[in-house]
Design a protein around this motif. Structure first.
Motif, PDB file in Angstrom:
ATOM      1  N   TYR A   1       0.637  -1.157   0.151  1.00 18.40           N
ATOM      2  CA  TYR A   1       0.143  -0.335   0.091  1.00 18.40           C
ATOM      3  C   TYR A   1       0.823   1.202  -0.111  1.00 18.40           C
ATOM      4  CZ  TYR A   1      -4.098  -2.885   1.299  1.00 18.40           C
ATOM      5  OH  TYR A   1      -4.590  -4.264   1.211  1.00 18.40           O
ATOM      6  N   ASP A   2       1.160   1.527  -1.192  1.00 16.19           N
ATOM      7  CA  ASP A   2       2.525   3.207  -1.195  1.00 16.19           C
ATOM      8  C   ASP A   2       1.145   4.355  -1.427  1.00 16.19           C
ATOM      9  OD1 ASP A   2       3.107   1.002  -1.574  1.00 16.19           O
ATOM     10  OD2 ASP A   2       3.455   0.915  -3.642  1.00 16.19           O
ATOM     11  N   GLU A   3       1.121   5.290   0.069  1.00 18.20           N
ATOM     12  CA  GLU A   3       0.961   6.454  -0.183  1.00 18.20           C
ATOM     13  C   GLU A   3       1.834   7.447  -1.386  1.00 18.20           C
ATOM     14  OE1 GLU A   3      -1.198   7.468   2.597  1.00 18.20           O
ATOM     15  OE2 GLU A   3      -1.549   5.100   3.451  1.00 18.20           O
ATOM     16  N   ASP A   4       0.838   8.754  -1.826  1.00 19.14           N
ATOM     17  CA  ASP A   4       1.539   8.955  -2.298  1.00 19.14           C
ATOM     18  C   ASP A   4       0.400  10.319  -2.580  1.00 19.14           C
ATOM     19  OD1 ASP A   4      -1.023   8.979  -3.875  1.00 19.14           O
ATOM     20  OD2 ASP A   4       0.730   7.292  -5.685  1.00 19.14           O
ATOM     21  N   GLU A   5       0.398  11.819  -3.329  1.00 16.59           N
ATOM     22  CA  GLU A   5      -0.275  13.118  -2.517  1.00 16.59           C
ATOM     23  C   GLU A   5      -1.888  12.677  -2.890  1.00 16.59           C
ATOM     24  OE1 GLU A   5       1.854  13.158  -6.774  1.00 16.59           O
ATOM     25  OE2 GLU A   5       2.931  12.566  -4.492  1.00 16.59           O
ATOM     26  N   GLU A   6      -1.518  11.439  -4.150  1.00 16.80           N
ATOM     27  CA  GLU A   6      -3.071  11.194  -4.494  1.00 16.80           C
ATOM     28  C   GLU A   6      -3.848  10.365  -3.933  1.00 16.80           C
ATOM     29  OE1 GLU A   6      -3.707  10.115  -9.427  1.00 16.80           O
ATOM     30  OE2 GLU A   6      -1.278  10.719  -8.660  1.00 16.80           O
ATOM     31  N   GLY A   7      -3.442   9.821  -2.901  1.00 13.12           N
ATOM     32  CA  GLY A   7      -3.996   8.754  -2.054  1.00 13.12           C
ATOM     33  C   GLY A   7      -3.285   7.508  -1.554  1.00 13.12           C
ATOM     34  N   THR A   8      -3.984   6.685  -1.677  1.00 12.38           N
ATOM     35  CA  THR A   8      -3.003   5.162  -1.397  1.00 12.38           C
ATOM     36  C   THR A   8      -2.862   4.423  -2.531  1.00 12.38           C
ATOM     37  OG1 THR A   8      -3.768   5.272   0.628  1.00 12.38           O
ATOM     38  CG2 THR A   8      -2.531   2.884   0.236  1.00 12.38           C
ATOM     39  N   ALA A   9      -1.970   3.824  -3.273  1.00 11.98           N
ATOM     40  CA  ALA A   9      -1.887   2.844  -4.060  1.00 11.98           C
ATOM     41  C   ALA A   9      -2.222   1.889  -3.905  1.00 11.98           C
ATOM     42  CB  ALA A   9      -1.049   2.971  -4.722  1.00 11.98           C
ATOM     43  N   ALA A  10      -3.314   0.513  -3.387  1.00  8.27           N
ATOM     44  CA  ALA A  10      -2.738  -0.958  -3.627  1.00  8.27           C
ATOM     45  C   ALA A  10      -2.439  -1.831  -5.265  1.00  8.27           C
ATOM     46  CB  ALA A  10      -4.201  -1.229  -3.275  1.00  8.27           C
ATOM     47  N   ARG A  11      -1.158  -2.277  -4.767  1.00  8.97           N
ATOM     48  CA  ARG A  11      -0.359  -2.710  -5.886  1.00  8.97           C
ATOM     49  C   ARG A  11       0.179  -4.505  -5.605  1.00  8.97           C
ATOM     50  NH1 ARG A  11       3.013   2.524  -5.842  1.00  8.97           N
ATOM     51  NH2 ARG A  11       1.715   3.567  -7.964  1.00  8.97           N
ATOM     52  N   LEU A  12      -0.266  -5.182  -6.435  1.00  9.97           N
ATOM     53  CA  LEU A  12       0.052  -6.345  -5.781  1.00  9.97           C
ATOM     54  C   LEU A  12       1.550  -6.780  -7.338  1.00  9.97           C
ATOM     55  CD1 LEU A  12      -0.088  -8.878  -4.229  1.00  9.97           C
ATOM     56  CD2 LEU A  12      -1.327  -9.442  -7.606  1.00  9.97           C
ATOM     57  N   ALA A  13       2.438  -7.511  -6.718  1.00 14.38           N
ATOM     58  CA  ALA A  13       3.830  -7.377  -7.447  1.00 14.38           C
ATOM     59  C   ALA A  13       4.181  -6.322  -8.498  1.00 14.38           C
ATOM     60  CB  ALA A  13       3.872  -8.740  -8.174  1.00 14.38           C
ATOM     61  N   GLY A  14       3.293  -4.987  -8.433  1.00 13.23           N
ATOM     62  CA  GLY A  14       4.453  -3.500  -8.671  1.00 13.23           C
ATOM     63  C   GLY A  14       2.813  -2.805  -9.558  1.00 13.23           C
ATOM     64  N   PHE A  15       1.996  -4.136  -9.946  1.00 16.28           N
ATOM     65  CA  PHE A  15       0.925  -3.769 -10.903  1.00 16.28           C
ATOM     66  C   PHE A  15      -0.016  -3.188  -9.684  1.00 16.28           C
ATOM     67  CE2 PHE A  15       2.794  -7.404 -12.964  1.00 16.28           C
ATOM     68  CZ  PHE A  15       2.382  -6.959 -13.913  1.00 16.28           C
ATOM     69  N   THR A  16      -0.561  -1.475 -10.421  1.00 17.97           N
ATOM     70  CA  THR A  16      -1.613  -0.854  -9.054  1.00 17.97           C
ATOM     71  C   THR A  16      -2.784  -1.481  -9.805  1.00 17.97           C
ATOM     72  OG1 THR A  16       0.210   1.085  -9.868  1.00 17.97           O
ATOM     73  CG2 THR A  16      -2.400   1.009  -9.219  1.00 17.97           C
TER      74      THR A  16
END
Lengths: 181, 327, 302
Positions: free
Chosen positions: B201-216
């Motif tokens: 779960y990667d936080e950035d300015e747009e919110g949180t991206a949930a990724r699996l093996a790097g694929f969003t």
């Protein structure tokens, strides 16, 4: 904003009352408690598998300090660290203290709390999953941590669990009153 | 109708039995079952104890050995069957021809259920499993409508079990490699879909991206509830449209269809969720116990709605393929 | 090592909804020009497409057999309606070899020779032997298996020929739901065959713009293209008898020729991959599954 407690958090003064330096000795006590538990229920930690030696950072969002936990049975370690200098960890879990305690005794559903962002996790997700499943199966009561038996244990469990739910209720009531929910 | 409930731990098994399950299904703590998550599942000793507890309370235990045995390691799957039988399990749930063959040849007294991972959806496929291995019950793929289940039940002579609640596979079970395509691990290869060690779960300015093996897989605005990045429940862009292309992030709730499933000839109702906690198990099993009892007693749909409305699964729910809206 | 008979090439069934004209022209060229030993024909993805392709097959079979190709009829991977099940039954009565992609077909074909297709769950040598006992002559294992795993099966189950899915977008999943119909706001029963617009499948990107998957009606494929280019000795040591090339809209005759040169040792893997890359593939090259990794992994430089 940063000083205002969020949903389910303890009032801000608690943070001031308990700076990390004042609470440091609690690490020794908690280490002793977890090791006592491991002696009494040695199979409890089997479920963790390879994650027994992982370093878990448990960081209550409403306290000024955090805990590092290595749940390695009778070699378990708990120590208190400053929030901003935890050192290297495998996984970190953050959330209001009372919520984290609710996870420990199974009162609260960790999945729901996570997906609603009340708790957050960073690092090795699988480590926290292993810990979650281990705790789930352990069916821990507060008395287990203090090595209590019989009637004393039952009284302690009832007292602590009821106390926690009263505090949760009070905090929720305060949040309602200030329109925070 | 029989209520078949999940247990990922001995504590969940006891919770399910106490909440009114007729049968519990669970698996060993390894790749032989399709919920191979860290810290989950049973050792042989725990299974034996679980079976004793269930039997003492009038419930049965079904052991899922429902992944496909790996090359060179088929012995591990056969051993799991032998252990399940040794623990007193009431049935084994299997999908692999090698495992089914082993049960049929070496454990003739042991009930054999065909796992949903075998995705047997036609009278011919089901007939093959029944005649070849003596399968006694077929867990139906989650892609059939109630009408299709009724028609199927009319042309086969074996018990059927249908999922009524929990996570929903939109792909044909046992025929999906999406997870291994991204991560190297999949239900068929390793008993796990969208494995947790590949999740971030990667936080950035747009919110949180949930990724699996790097694929969003999905993205959430700050403060918005997140979901687990299961591949088929993600948002993707195709033909210039961004949408939940495969399936919305919903879970199955066919509680209102219990009487229809009964009329369609279904023997057992299954609740998904061996990876979920005791609290989930207790609440869902309790609600379905009441609803099934109400259906058996001939209560009306309003009464059943009232029972199920108390269920706090959260998130959005769907009747899946059962209502035939997919067609 | 004793040189085995040359490793063969097979052309897999067309997964996509190609028009009758496109299919006819495609197979004419394959029959006349491609160095391919075996051709799988027939609809495997969606029974609703069968009325469009059915009229193509008689002439195609005749043409392919005249071109010296062995023709194998592939059957539906998820037959469900009475009509679809009937078509599987009829195809299984064919005197030629038949590829089965669902155990529904085994009911009609058990005891007679068949090909066990990549949609069957054959993950170990015991299952492979079971199917050989029922009549399987060729086994093309699921695409997510590694070459090492396939080799383990092939070495302990030598009465079957093992075939490896070497080229094309990977078939990853099947559903009861049609994604072309869902994307266009249609129901499966009145889908208007929008899948015909995407002859290689429709690209599916992540919301961060990463190329990821492709949809083809009820089927989900990889966006990336499998281009497994092994040293021929690797195939021999793993007892692999045949490579399967799965049709895309690129020049499949050129693809087949490149693979033939690879198998004959006339060109090394890197040259063949370069040739393939110049054909305008619909995605980046991958071979991760066969190397034991995630399917989406690109070939490592040699």
């Amino acid at each position: 904003m940063a000083d205002q407690p969020r949903e389910g958090e303890l009032p801000t003064f608690v943070r001031v009352l308990f700076p990390p330096v004042a609470i440091a000795p609690a690490g020794l006590l908690l280490t002793h408690c977890v090791r006592t538990l491991a002696r009494r229920q040695p199979n409890l930690f089997d479920r963790l598998g390879e994650w027994r030696s992982a370093r878990y950072l448990v960081a209550p969002s409403d306290l000024a300090f955090a805990f590092i936990v290595v749940p390695d049975g009778e070699k378990s370690i708990v120590h208190v660290v400053g929030k901003n200098s935890p050192g290297s960890v495998d996984v970190a879990i953050t959330g209001p203290l009372l919520t984290l305690l609710g996870l420990l005794d199974g009162t609260l559903d960790g999945d729901a709390l996570f997906f609603h962002r009340i708790i957050s996790i960073s690092g090795r997700t699988e480590a926290i999953l292993a810990l979650r499943n281990t705790i789930e199966d352990a069916e821990l009561r507060p008395a287990d941590f203090f090595g209590l038996h019989g009637i004393v244990a039952r009284l302690a469990d009832a007292g602590i669990l009821n106390g926690l739910s009263v505090v949760r209720w009070l905090i929720a009531g305060r949040a309602h009153a200030t329109g925070k929910l | 109708m029989e209520l078949v409930c999940p247990a990922g731990t001995p504590a969940a098994l006891r919770a399910a039995v106490s909440a009114g399950a007729d049968a519990i299904y669970c698996g060993f703590r390894d790749e032989t079952n399709a919920r191979n998550f860290p810290g989950l599942n049973f050792s042989a000793a725990e299974l034996a104890e679980g079976v004793r507890f269930a039997h003492a309370h009038g419930a049965r235990v079904l052991v899922a050995i429902n992944t496909f045995a790996q090359t060179g390691r088929v012995g591990q799957w056969r051993k799991a069957v032998d252990e399940a039988a040794g623990c007193g399990a009431d049935a084994v749930i299997a999908a692999d021809l090698a495992v089914l063959d082993h049960v049929a040849k070496n454990h003739t007294g042991l009930r054999l259920h065909l796992s949903v991972q075998a995705a047997a959806a036609t009278p011919e496929a089901i007939g093959f499993y029944v005649e070849t291995f003596g399968v006694r019950r077929v867990v139906l793929p989650r892609i059939l409508s109630v009408q299709e289940i009724a028609a199927l039940n009319r042309s086969i002579d074996v018990e059927t079990e249908a999922f009524v609640f929990g996570g929903l596979c939109v792909m044909v079970e046992g025929r999906c490699h999406l997870s291994s395509y991204a991560t190297g691990r999949s239900p068929n290869l390793s008993g796990v879909c969208s494995p947790p060690e590949m999740v971030s779960y990667d936080e950035d300015e747009e919110g949180t991206a949930a990724r699996l093996a790097g694929f969003t897989i999905d993205r959430y605005a700050p403060g918005q509830p997140t979901g687990y990045p299961t591949l088929c429940k993600g948002r993707f862009t195709a033909g210039e449209k961004t949408s939940y292309l495969f399936e919305d992030p919903v879970s199955l709730n066919a509680g209102n269809l219990i009487s229809s499933l009964k009329a369609a000839g279904v023997t057992a109702l299954k609740i998904e969720g061996r990876q979920r906690g005791k609290r989930y198990v207790t609440e869902v099993v309790r609600a379905f116990r009441k609803a099934v009892d109400a259906v058996e007693a001939g209560s009306d749909a309003g009464e059943i709605d009232r029972i199920l409305s108390g269920m706090s699964e959260g998130g959005r729910q769907t009747a899946g393929a059962y209502r035939k809206t997919w067609r | 090592m004793i040189p085995a008979s040359p490793i063969e090439l097979a052309l897999g069934p067309v997964f996509f909804h190609w028009s009758a004209d496109r299919l006819t022209n495609f197979y004419r060229r394959i029959a006349d020009e491609a160095p391919i030993d075996r051709v799988y024909i027939g609809e495997v993805v969606c029974g609703k497409r069968m009325p469009f392709s059915d009229p193509v097959w008689p002439e195609t079979i005749e043409r392919l057999e005249r071109g010296g190709k062995q023709v194998v009829f592939s059957t539906l991977a998820t037959p469900s309606t009475a009509r679809e099940r009937k078509s599987v039954e009829e195809l299984c009565a064919d005197g030629r070899l038949v590829e089965i992609n669902d155990l529904t077909a085994l009911r009609f074909r058990s005891g007679q020779p068949f090909v066990a297709g990549p949609f069957l769950n054959i993950y170990n040598e015991a299952t492979a032997r079971f199917l050989v006992g029922s009549g399987a002559q060729t086994i093309c294992p699921p695409v997510e298996l590694s070459l090492a795993a396939i080799g383990t099966m092939a070495r302990t189950c030598f009465s079957a020929e093992f075939e490896v899915f070497a080229f094309g977008r990977l078939p990853l999943a099947l559903s009861g739901r049609c994604y072309h119909a869902r994307l266009h706001g249609l129901h499966k029963d009145s889908c208007q065959f929008t899948c015909e617009q995407d002859a290689d499948g429709l690209a599916v990107d992540t919301i961060d713009g990463q190329e990821f998957l492709a949809i083809n009606g009820v089927q989900t494929l990889s966006h990336q293209v499998q281009t497994f280019c092994p040293q021929p000795s690797e195939l021999v040591s793993n007892n692999i008898r045949r490579l399967r090339l799965s049709p895309q809209t690129v020049d499949m005759v050129a693809v087949a020729r490149a693979y033939r040169r690879l198998l004959d040792g006339q060109e090394p893997p890197e040259t063949v991959r370069f040739v393939l890359s110049s054909l305008g593939l619909p995605g980046m090259q991958i071979d991760g599954y066969l190397r034991g990794g995630p399917g989406c992994q690109a070939p490592s430089p040699i």
